[in-house]
Design a protein around this motif. Structure first.
Motif: not given
Length: 263
Positions: A254, A240, A250, A201-204, A172, A198-199, A175
């Motif tokens: 990235n 996701k 995405q 975000p797709v953006s990262q 966390d 899962k934890r 991210a």
């Protein structure tokens, strides 16, 4: 936006048989993989990557570094630093660099990093910041938190934690600070990596194979290659609950953001 264009952001190209390079690139392109980022581990591997970049200029991007799961040989580190400076215009990043964990005894894994490994890492990171290059990191388990603190202390803005394994609190933090995290074909079959996906975000998230690593599950007894990121992207889309197209767009965006590629 990108359409069905995938990127393998971490591959040990110098460990792939040279006689198979053409076939590996062809299979990757047929799988929708438009680019692979090769990482260096020492002076010899960096030299090989510079040669491979000339052979596949549109497909292969390269990152030069010194892998932490080996003893620090300062003459080698200095050579790699010189290669980075001399070939800055050809590079996508600095890496693979980081802190050792697998090569340490269980007793040593909970100790602070030794001065040589930490010193080599800091030299490489200062060079990356000076040359405005992202850092491709090897920092797992107990080392991920330490690496996060080092990044913050040195003002490193652009970095990816390759194949991250770390406590949720550390994930966390990573991210939350805007750093990227890459996932491997293990998301196709391993619960630990699926939970990580899962934890974050797709953006990262970035995709990688760490080729020619040999995975288990459906990939058992085969050496990885860049074409496999398609399977990873398909698994990520299921995890996701977004479309494969969204994952492709995405994760490639990235990568473009991290490496400074034009969109």
């Amino acid at each position: 936006m990108y359409t069905l264009q995938l990127v393998d952001t971490h591959v040990h190209w110098d460990r792939l048989p040279e006689k198979e390079w053409e076939g590996i690139v062809d299979r990757a392109r047929r799988a929708g993989v438009v680019k692979a980022v090769a990482v260096g581990t020492d002076a010899a591997s960096c030299t090989t990557l510079l040669r491979a970049k000339k052979r596949f200029p549109d497909f292969l991007d390269i990152s030069l570094g010194y892998h932490p799961e080996q003893a620090v040989r300062w003459d080698e580190v200095e050579t790699v630093l010189r290669q980075i400076r001399e070939h800055r215009d050809l590079l996508a990043g600095v890496g693979e660099v980081g802190l050792p964990w697998y090569s340490l005894s269980e007793e040593k894994r909970s100790d602070p990093s030794d001065p040589d490994h930490k010193g080599a890492l800091e030299r490489l990171m200062r060079t990356a910041v000076e040359l405005d290059l992202p850092v491709l990191l090897h920092a797992v388990h107990d080392r991920a938190e330490e690496m996060f603190r080092i990044l913050q202390a040195h003002g490193v803005r652009k970095a990816v934690f390759h194949w991250l394994k770390a406590p949720e609190k550390t994930v966390d933090k990573i991210a939350g600070a805007g750093y990227l995290i890459s996932v491997t074909p293990e998301v196709c079959y391993r619960s630990r990596d699926r939970e990580l996906a899962k934890r974050v975000p797709v953006s990262q998230i970035l995709l990688e194979t760490d080729a020619p690593w040999r995975y288990r599950g459906p990939f058992r007894n085969r050496s990885a290659e860049p074409a496999w990121v398609r399977r990873t992207a398909e698994a990520l889309s299921q995890i996701k609950r977004v479309s494969f197209l969204q994952v492709s767009e995405q994760t490639t965006a990235n990568a473009a953001r991290l490496f400074g590629w034009p969109k």
